[in-house]
Structures are given as C-alpha cells and as structure tokens.
Design an enzyme around this catalytic site. Sequence first.
Site, PDB file in Angstrom:
ATOM      1  N   ASP A 248       0.883  -1.159   0.000  1.00 51.51           N
ATOM      2  CA  ASP A 248       0.000   0.000   0.000  1.00 51.51           C
ATOM      3  C   ASP A 248       0.928   1.218   0.000  1.00 51.51           C
ATOM      4  O   ASP A 248       2.110   1.131   0.371  1.00 51.51           O
ATOM      5  CB  ASP A 248      -0.947  -0.002   1.207  1.00 51.51           C
ATOM      6  CG  ASP A 248      -2.135   0.942   0.969  1.00 51.51           C
ATOM      7  OD1 ASP A 248      -2.076   1.769   0.039  1.00 51.51           O
ATOM      8  OD2 ASP A 248      -3.125   0.852   1.729  1.00 51.51           O
TER       9      ASP A 248
HETATM   10  C1  BGC Z   1      -4.937   3.319   0.026  1.00 54.75           C
HETATM   11  C2  BGC Z   1      -5.029   2.324  -1.101  1.00 54.75           C
HETATM   12  C3  BGC Z   1      -4.838   3.016  -2.418  1.00 54.75           C
HETATM   13  C4  BGC Z   1      -3.485   3.714  -2.395  1.00 54.75           C
HETATM   14  C5  BGC Z   1      -3.173   4.462  -3.673  1.00 54.75           C
HETATM   15  C6  BGC Z   1      -3.685   4.172  -0.063  1.00 54.75           C
HETATM   16  O1  BGC Z   1      -3.757   5.223   0.837  1.00 54.75           O
HETATM   17  O2  BGC Z   1      -4.981   2.650   1.267  1.00 54.75           O
HETATM   18  O3  BGC Z   1      -6.266   1.656  -1.055  1.00 54.75           O
HETATM   19  O4  BGC Z   1      -4.942   2.130  -3.484  1.00 54.75           O
HETATM   20  O5  BGC Z   1      -3.491   4.662  -1.348  1.00 54.75           O
HETATM   21  O6  BGC Z   1      -3.948   5.596  -3.805  1.00 54.75           O
END
Ligand code: BGC
Length: 684
Positions: A248
């Site tokens: 993530d």
């Molecule tokens: C989120 C993810 C997301 C990623 C990219 C993170 O803060 O938890 O679900 O895909 O950001 O935007």
Amino acid sequence: MATKMNEKYSEDQIQRLPFMDMNLDLEKRVEDLLGRLTLEEKIKLSSGRLMWHTKPIKRLGVKPFTMYDGPHGVRADTMGKTKSTYFPSAICRAATWNPKLSYDFGKAVAEEVRDVGAHMLLAPGINIHRTPMNGRTFEYQTEDPYLNKVLAVATVKGIQSQRVAACVKHFVCNNQETNRFTVSSEVSERALQEIYLPAFKATVLEADAWSFMTCYNKVNGIYGSESMNLLRERLMGEWGFRGFTVSDWNATAYTNTAGCVKAGLSLEMPTAKKYNKSNMTKAFQEGGFTEDELNDNIRRLIRVMFLVGLYDDEKAVPKGSRNTPEHQAIALKIAEEGIVLLKNENASLPLNINKIKKIAVLGPNANYRIGGGNVLSDGGSSFNFPPYEISPLDGLREKCLNRVELTIIPSEADATIIFAGLNHDHGMDAEGEDRKSLELPSEQIELIQKTTRECSNTIIVLINGSPIAMNNWIDSVSSVVEAWYGGMEAGKAIAQVIFGDINPSGKLTMTFPKKLSDSPAHVSKRTFPGDDNVYYNEGIFVGYRHFDRKDIAPLFPFGFGLSYTTFSYKNLIIDKNKIRDDDEIKLSVEVTNSGNVEGKEIVQLYIQDVESSLERPIKELKRFEKVFLHPNETKTVLFELKKEDLSFYNETINSWIVEDGIFKILVGSSSRDIRLQGEIEYLT
Ligand code: BGC
C-alpha cells in the site's frame, strides 16, 4: 544461462528478443527477460515512480507498468482532468447480492483502465466489515466471508477478462483507519482462517488474481509488507499465487528492506524508500537477501507485465473504452439493485405518481454530489471524477417533471422525502480516519423530528456507506430507503425506486446495530480502536455470528431487505439425509412471488452445526441465489453443498475439520427470517 548482462540493444534488436515474441510460452518470456536484467535493474524495478508507475528500463525496452485507483472507477489523475464512470460504492454493489453485477462492474472498469493506458486497477477492496465505525466500510463488501468470497471472485474475473490486473487489497486485517500505519491487528488463527482470509484465498484459487496489495497495519506484530507467513508461506506457498505483491502507498514506512524482499514484496509504492538503491545494495551485500529471492519477486512482477500484454501487439490486447452508455447502464443497474428498503409502513412506498400532488424534498444529501473527491484534500483514494452525476434531486425533478410539484415545505406536501446520511468528510465515510459516531449528525436528527411533526408521511432516504443508528427517529417515519453512495446514476435509481418503476431487491451485507456497544468489536478500547494493538477478541464471531450468539436484536439484520412484493417459501427437499466424505448434498426449495408486482428475492442458505467440539456460529451463510419472479410465479432454487461447507478450523491441530453429527439447513429471506429448515447427518 548465457550472460547477456548489460548488453546494449537497438530498437530493432529489442523487437527480436525472445521475450518480445507473443507466441513464446509465458514462462519462457518471463525467464528470458529476467535473465537479461542486471541486479541494479532488478532493484530499479522493485519500486515505483510518479505515484502510479514502475520505472522503465530503456536498455531492454522494459516499459512502465501503470496502476490506478480504485474501487469505484478509474482515476487516472487526481485533479479530475480525466473523467471516468463513477460506479456505486462496493457496499452498494455487494448489497445487490448479484455476482453477475460484480463481474460486469469489473469488466467495465477494466475497459476504462485500458482506455487510460493503464494495466492494473487498485481494487477490489475486500477487507471484512469488522466494525461499522471503519472509515472505509463503504469501500468494502460485507461482514460475511462467504458472500465476500463470491463477490470478490466475480469482480476479479471481470477485471482480468480484459487482461487488466486486479489488485486485491488490503492483505489483511486492515479493518480500521485509526492508527492504520502502526496498529497491530491481534487475531487468532481460527478467525484468520474462517473470517478474514477466505475471500483473499478464493481470488487466487478461483480467479487467479494477478496482484495483492499489502496492508498498512501489522498482523500479530508483523507488518503485512514483510510478513513471511502471510506472503511467502500462505499466499505464494499454500495458495499458489503466481502474481506479484505491491505495498500500500508508503506501507513500508516502518519495515525493513531485507525483511520485505525475503517475505516476497515485489513492488514498493509509490516511490523507492526501503527499496531505494542504497538500502537494497546494502541489504544485499550484508546477506539480508539473496539474488534468488529478489529474482522471485521480480519474476512475479514481470509475469504480470506479460499477462496484461505489455509486450504484445496492440491488436492482441482488448481495446479499452470509457464513459460509454454501456458503462453508465451498469452503474445504474448496480445502484438500482443495491438499494435496500429497510422500512415501509402501510406500504407508503412506492408513491403513486398519478395520485401524489406535492412532495417536499429536504436534507443535506438531496442535491449533494458525492463523486469527484480530490485525493489530495479529502475523500480518499477511492474517488474518481465522473463526467456527470445525477443527484437525488436531479433524479426526482426529471421523474416528476410536469406531474408532481416539488417543494421544501413539509406541511403543504402529501409526502416528504429527506435525503439524510453521511458524506466523505473526515470522521464520516472517509479514508484515513474512522467514523466519530454511529448516529446521524444531530442537525439531521432534528430535521427528521421536526418534519415528522409537520408531515405524516415522511420518507427517509439514506445516502451513506456504513450502518447508522436510527432508534431516536425511526418510529416516527413511514419509510426508510438505504440508497448508499450510488455512483453517477444514483438519483435516477432512487427516483425509480420511490415511484415503483424498480422494485427494491438489495439486502444488507452488514448488520445494522441498534447501538454501538451491541457490535462485537466494541467491547472496550482494546478491541476498538486499540492503541499499538487492537485485539480481535470476538474471534470468529463477527457480524451476525455475534448477534446470534449473544441473542442481541439488531436494528436490521444481515441479509435483510424489503420488497414491494412478498415471497413465500415451501418444499425444502434434501436429496439425502446422511452424507459422508465427498458426497454432494443437493437441495431444492420453491419460492413464490405471492404479491402483486414482479420482484427479486435473495434466497439465503445457512448451516448450523448442532453439536461440535468447538463453539461454532448459530448460523453461517453457505449459499445464496437471487431469483426474479413475476406475480404468482414459482421457481425452484437449487443448491449443492459439499463436505467443506460443513467444516470449521481447529487451531490445536491446525486444520479444517468436519465432525460427525447433525447439521441444520436453514433457508430464509434474511439471517433472522428463516422460513424452512431441514437436517442432514454427516458420518465419516
Ligand atoms: C490506500 C489504497 C490506495 C493507495 C493508492 C492508499 O492510501 O490505502 O487503497 O490504493 O493509497 O492511492
């Protein structure tokens, strides 16, 4: 392997390299490209650049692999220049209980991913609804592991049908936003096996998911991105995952470089930190990881590059499309089928457009547009920018044009509709923070109470993405419609339900508690939100499993949803009473539309293990089927169960087992409305 390291190639030569040959076996292409990469190039490929891409390696013609959010539509830029279809939130899609719509959504959104030149969608999000307070409840599907699994598999299949990678997230036990970068979810092996892992596992076994996103949090003390147990052992070892893992965004912040490489984290996003050149070189030189371990991580990433057709002739790769009427029709269909009718006293809905003269329309969500949040300010990563969005008021205006007068004065109206609920501001349904309260904001409660004194027919339409307590107002209103965040066509879907063009057929995928303390995660601060640790003391008793066990009446149970018609159930037939080993159990049940209008019923099958060595839930959903019925029509719904459907996880022997004895088969219209019962006996 012949060493071709560092050779320089011309454009022409690159085109003739074996990995560029579309007709060559996939694994041969992977090994050919991998074998040409230097250690430095592999390190380069291990982390992202510019938020959404991997780095190119010009020497070999390695192209950037591009991935965008998110779960409700593709967002190719965070400022909204690129418009795309805004589909209903995942909780709404799940409330349809219609796997075909999950597939159709997946396919449509993948076509949009293609159209913006990307290769992977950062979705679906399939974390279990452990608490109604999770700020991201709207992005996830359900509290039930079986429903979660069926819908996740369909979504991944839909996305990958377009040779676009799905990225199943957030692996695993990312069930809250509070302290999400540091908290450790302390969870038992049994709860992992029975509740939190099944849907993730099924996306690998049944849908061949090409990518997994690791969670921000720790699981039993170890960050998801460096968990040998979760990644190498379970995901790759036991489940046979052939895709790659991606962190993530910034989830590696507190991890260790070598730990992540060894655990099997292929790609660090959004930029190189733990996987930057100096950290990686140092860790490698110190023997923190081997080149073989890094090779495996890179091999997986490269494999997916081939799977999505990054090095194939354009003509061989599915064509993309975006903002098409077909995609908008899918968004509308999901919004229509996801709406859940929660209360309908004296059949006050649907409104009769030929009889009603004046409707008062009130509430903060009447003309509020939900889509188009900006990731840099609020809302979170699941937002995309639609070319238009039909608000509830837009939908009503269009429907009522020249037929019904809309006003804002309840005392003058035949009916009042209040569009209440939440929005994506922090502290409500938003990423990065959990909800502050289970109640509606106080001014909305006051508005409802004031309105019901002025108009005897008050209808509440909720626009929100997580359960809401209603005890201090529900008795005074005639109807409650849960419309969720219904995407860019939401207003149209709502108007059609209000006037009966569409008969609501959604059902809740999460229990709505009367009060927060009834909910299983809300025993103490240790169980939610925790501090360094959050203790999943409820174990497997998540959602309705808990409400059943403690005999707590929920506000609305799991699987509940009303219709403008009624359904009756009869003749549950089980083909055999005794089963052993691999016997299949065939069941049938007749469902009749006993009302006056056509409608869809979601027939739910639960099992109950009457006696077991470990405590088991009173009910566990094992099958369901959504059936369409004309008035007076009867259909026979068929189900098949297998031995595995009767099993539970025993931690002492680290294994799934089925114990001899009687199992009840419970068939009904919701988890608290069981219409028919039968029995089978399992014998080894
Ligand atoms: C989120 C993810 C997301 C990623 C990219 C993170 O803060 O938890 O679900 O895909 O950001 O935007």
